[in-house]
Design an enzyme around this catalytic site. Structure first.
Site, PDB file in Angstrom:
ATOM      1  N   GLY A   9       0.832  -1.194   0.000  1.00  6.47           N
ATOM      2  CA  GLY A   9       0.000   0.000   0.000  1.00  6.47           C
ATOM      3  C   GLY A   9       0.865   1.241   0.000  1.00  6.47           C
ATOM      4  N   CYS A  10       0.354   2.290   0.571  1.00 10.03           N
ATOM      5  CA  CYS A  10       1.065   3.566   0.609  1.00 10.03           C
ATOM      6  C   CYS A  10       2.381   3.426   1.362  1.00 10.03           C
ATOM      7  CB  CYS A  10       0.180   4.610   1.288  1.00 10.03           C
ATOM      8  SG  CYS A  10       0.988   6.200   1.467  1.00 10.03           S
ATOM      9  N   PHE A  11       3.455   3.898   0.747  1.00 12.05           N
ATOM     10  CA  PHE A  11       4.762   3.750   1.389  1.00 12.05           C
ATOM     11  C   PHE A  11       4.889   4.559   2.669  1.00 12.05           C
ATOM     12  CE2 PHE A  11       6.482   6.283  -2.534  1.00 12.05           C
ATOM     13  CZ  PHE A  11       5.875   7.467  -2.126  1.00 12.05           C
TER      14      PHE A  11
END
EC number: 1.8.4.11
Length: 176
Positions: A9-11
């Site tokens: 997902g979002c880093f």
């Protein structure tokens, strides 16, 4: 020092999570797995570059091992949804392990098999396990994002609950 490259997902979420662990010296947000030479955030978010948002973790294996990093990784994202984490949808949000050697590849396969066998999740794990191509660091404004933007809505609604989960489940692994 060894390295691990993980996408879930979002880093920003992964960077905040792994930065809190003992033995983790550095976490860099970036991109991996695509087909363009110099991806930027706009290209990655459009899905045109084929890259996944990842973190490159530099860690001391005497203090934390790769299998433990993977246990934390699987606890802080949903590895059963293809190209999606919550409201973040697209191939750039794939669950991915980019291994750097055969030992990491075997460890990743073993951990996934164990989690599937124990039926930890309601569905099978769809995490990609692939040889790591070149890692591309993300733009500077993505680095240490949570630490610099804790009051932002995304940080409060998405990242903070993941960090609370780590504190509950992995308190023995946290830095002092």
């Amino acid at each position: 020092m060894e390295k691990a490259i993980l996408g879930g997902g979002c880093f920003w979420c992964l960077e905040a999570a792994f930065s809190q662990l003992k033995g983790v010296e550095r976490v860099v947000s970036g991109y991996c797995g695509g087909h363009t030479d110099s991806p930027d955030y706009r290209q990655v978010c459009s899905g045109d570059s084929g890259h996944v948002e990842v973190v490159e973790i530099s860690y001391d294996p005497a203090l934390i091992d790769y299998a433990t990093l993977l246990q934390v990784f699987f606890a802080v994202h949903d590895p059963t949804t293809l190209n999606r984490q919550g409201h973040d949808v697209g191939t750039q949000y794939a669950s991915a392990i980019f291994y750097l050697d055969e030992t990491q590849r075997e460890c990743a396969r073993r951990v996934i098999a164990q989690l599937d066998a124990e039926q930890i999740f309601d569905a099978p794990i769809v995490t990609r396990v692939e040889s790591a191509p070149r890692f591309h660091p993300a733009e500077d404004y993505h680095q240490n994002y949570y630490a610099q933007n804790q009051q932002q809505n995304y940080c409060q609604l998405v990242i903070s609950p993941k960090l609370a989960k780590i504190r509950r489940r992995f308190s023995h692994l946290l830095q002092n």
